[in-house]
Design an enzyme around this catalytic site. Structure first.
Site, mmCIF file in Angstrom:
data_model
loop_
_atom_site.group_PDB
_atom_site.id
_atom_site.type_symbol
_atom_site.label_atom_id
_atom_site.label_comp_id
_atom_site.label_asym_id
_atom_site.label_seq_id
_atom_site.Cartn_x
_atom_site.Cartn_y
_atom_site.Cartn_z
ATOM 1 N N GLY A 19 -0.972 -3.241 5.777
ATOM 2 C CA GLY A 19 -2.084 -4.279 6.011
ATOM 3 C C GLY A 19 -2.603 -3.965 7.444
ATOM 4 N N THR A 28 0.947 -1.050 0.097
ATOM 5 C CA THR A 28 0.059 -0.052 0.075
ATOM 6 C C THR A 28 1.008 1.278 -0.017
ATOM 7 O OG1 THR A 28 -1.674 -1.266 1.037
ATOM 8 C CG2 THR A 28 -1.561 1.273 1.483
#
Ligand code: DON
Length: 579
Positions: A480, A387
């Protein structure tokens, strides 16, 4: 031509290649920086503005927008678009994200552009006839994708920006069309994913290179450039309708996916009331549902607030044990109660109330691990952390914190044929079946079950901290389920343990998420500390790296900004820029 990282030579490109690139270099630079020659800074300070992101070119593109009269929203948009090109593992237009901001006129903002389940999604779509989970389908390929939200999010953000969108997207178009040299870690990462790119695509994407990539190679993405031009020319419709939508739907048909024209046309970003709470006189602003991030932060910070953690000392067994236990309790609530508030009732007020959190800590015993009720331990995969977070601040007093993702590295690994962008595998963030862990080992129940149009629960935690009602810290990270605990540690490191932003980011991190009942630690987590905690009953597992945190810290004298410091995590190619 040389690329330097921290003033050490990283690699040399070949002579002839250098000559050709030199011509390109004349026409394309972002401020002082060329896509074919750039270096990485981990710390930068200025008075006018700063950007910290996962890639030097993306940070410099953002900074250039600030220099050209843009504000932090302009920089955040341009940086995200650049990341979609130079950091394809996580930067995206085929994924989703969250923005938290505080404006110069004192407004706190949260923009939700999380992906949504397609209209044809069903609760049990990732279960076989016997009810066994089919995690390969929720994690890879066409069926793993939610309806992308990023482009809608960028246009929702644009109403707070000053510059024309055409200007903000131009650097990304150039980077895609003319290319940029890749770093050693990008080359490694692309090579590592090559088998998946081949497996999950109907046409081999540009990310696969015969013989493999090496540092200094140029990545050109012509199809992506054309898609970005459609967005430039037609706005969000250039993505959600017309040619791009047609290419997405055709890709879905080729690969057995279910996103259709209506799903794309209907997608809207949502502006939401952010989570806002007080911690010892500082105001913390975070992301509300469908991210668990803001509420988890509120729960964890409030559970430690009255326990004098600062005096226990950084990485003392007492402080770390307390943090592990608050993490365990907050994550147990995540698994039970949290999901998309547009679809399920989430008892946010109760979960954040002082009396509830006091009760929650009533069974905390200093010096002794509280075992998690063992339902089914999660099975954490060592999926790469992909991410990405960016922090931005400007001279006007705006601060913007954005976390955006495809979920796993390169998302579903599926590239939309003819459109050149990767689709997310965000459907795996739903609870595919109660108690079955997702790729981050997170379990969930009804609150996070799949429903058409629903947004999957997230852990992304873009955060801003105000001091005396003005932006002080802009923080966030990928990772995460480790995201909220990394942001939690970063804030405590600065506020309680009085660390510099750089130390707060780079110091070894740990993580507990209720299930599995283990403390995950980075390799450099102190061994003696681990032994002290093992004696209290904690079990440990090693996790390569936790997060890539970007922090901006703003210093003021009275109302005047005297310094804006950007810090970029040592764990990747992350780059801080300021002027
Ligand atoms: O929204 C979430 O919580 C996850 N999809 C974030 C994924 C992530 O951070 C991946 N990399 N570290």
């Amino acid at each position: 031509m040389k690329i330097t990282i921290n003033n050490k030579f990283l690699f040399n490109a070949k002579g002839m290649y250098t000559g050709i690139l030199f011509l390109v270099l004349q026409s394309t630079t972002f401020g002082q920086v060329s896509p074919f020659q750039y270096s990485i800074n981990k710390q930068a300070t200025g008075k006018q503005g700063a950007v910290s992101s996962a890639h030097p070119l993306a940070s410099e593109v953002g900074l250039d927008m600030l220099k050209q009269g843009g504000n932090a929203f302009d920089a955040a948009i341009a940086t995200q678009l650049a990341l979609a090109v130079v950091y394809p593992g996580a930067g995206n237009i085929g994924g989703g994200g969250f923005l938290v901001a505080h404006t110069t006129d004192g407004k706190s903002i949260a923009i939700d552009y999380r992906e949504r389940a397609p209209g044809r999604a069903t609760r049990d779509m990732y279960l076989d006839k016997e009810g066994n989970p089919l995690l390969n389908l929720s994690q890879h390929g066409h069926l793993a994708s939610g309806v992308p939200g990023t482009v809608a999010g960028l246009f929702s953000t644009h109403k707070y920006a000053k510059l024309d969108f055409v200007k903000l997207i131009e650097p990304a178009i150039k980077l895609a069309e003319e290319g940029f040299v890749i770093t050693a870690s990008e080359a490694r990462s692309l090579n590592g994913s090559a088998p998946s790119f081949i497996k999950y695509n109907t046409q081999t994407p540009v990310f696969v290179k015969s013989g493999g990539w090496k540092a200094g190679d140029t990545l050109i993405q012509k199809e992506l450039a054309v898609t970005l031009k459609r967005i430039r020319d037609n706005g969000a419709k250039g993505f959600y309708e017309g040619e791009t939508a047609r290419l997405v739907v055709e890709e879905m048909k080729r690969g057995g996916g279910i996103i259709n024209f209506e799903d794309l046309k209907k997608y809207e970003a949502a502006e939401r009331a952010p989570v806002v709470f007080d911690y010892k006189g500082y105001t913390v602003i975070g992301m509300p549902m469908p991210s668990s991030g803001g509420l988890l932060m509120q729960q964890m910070m409030k559970m430690v607030e009255d326990r004098q953690i600062g005096t226990m000392g950084f990485h003392s067994p007492e402080a770390v044990q307390l943090m592990i236990e608050v993490e365990r309790r907050a994550y147990a609530d995540r698994a039970e109660f949290m999901g998309d508030k547009d679809f399920v009732k989430v008892p946010v007020k109760s979960l954040a109330s002082d009396s509830y959190l006091k009760e929650r800590m009533s069974d905390f015993i200093p010096g002794k691990a509280t075992p998690s009720a063992m339902v089914k331990p999660g099975n954490l995969q060592a999926e790469s952390d992909e991410t990405t977070h960016l922090s931005v601040a400007d001279r006007y007093g705006n601060a913007v914190s954005v976390t955006t993702t495809l979920n796993g590295g390169y998302g579903s690994k599926t590239v939309v044929g003819g459109a050149g962008f990767l689709l997310n595998n965000e459907m795996d963030d739903f609870s595919v079946k109660p108690g079955v862990p997702n790729m981050f080992g997170a379990v969930g129940k009804e609150a996070n079950a799949i429903q058409p149009g629903k947004r999957m629960l997230s852990s992304m935690t873009p955060t801003i901290v105000l001091k005396k009602r003005k932006p002080w810290l802009v923080v966030g990270t990928p990772g995460g389920t480790t995201i909220p605990t990394s942001v939690f540690q970063t804030l405590l490191n600065i506020i309680e343990f009085k660390q510099s932003a750089l130390d707060a980011v780079n110091n070894p991190k740990f993580h507990h998420q209720w299930l599995p009942d283990q403390v995950m630690v980075e390799q450099d987590f102190p061994k003696t500390l681990q032994q002290s905690l093992e004696a209290m009953g904690y079990k440990f597992t090693n996790r390569g790296q936790i997060g890539r945190t970007e922090v901006i810290s703003i210093t003021r004298e009275g109302k005047k900004i005297t310094a804006i410091e950007a810090v970029a995590d040592k764990r990747g190619d992350d780059h801080a820029s300021a002027y």
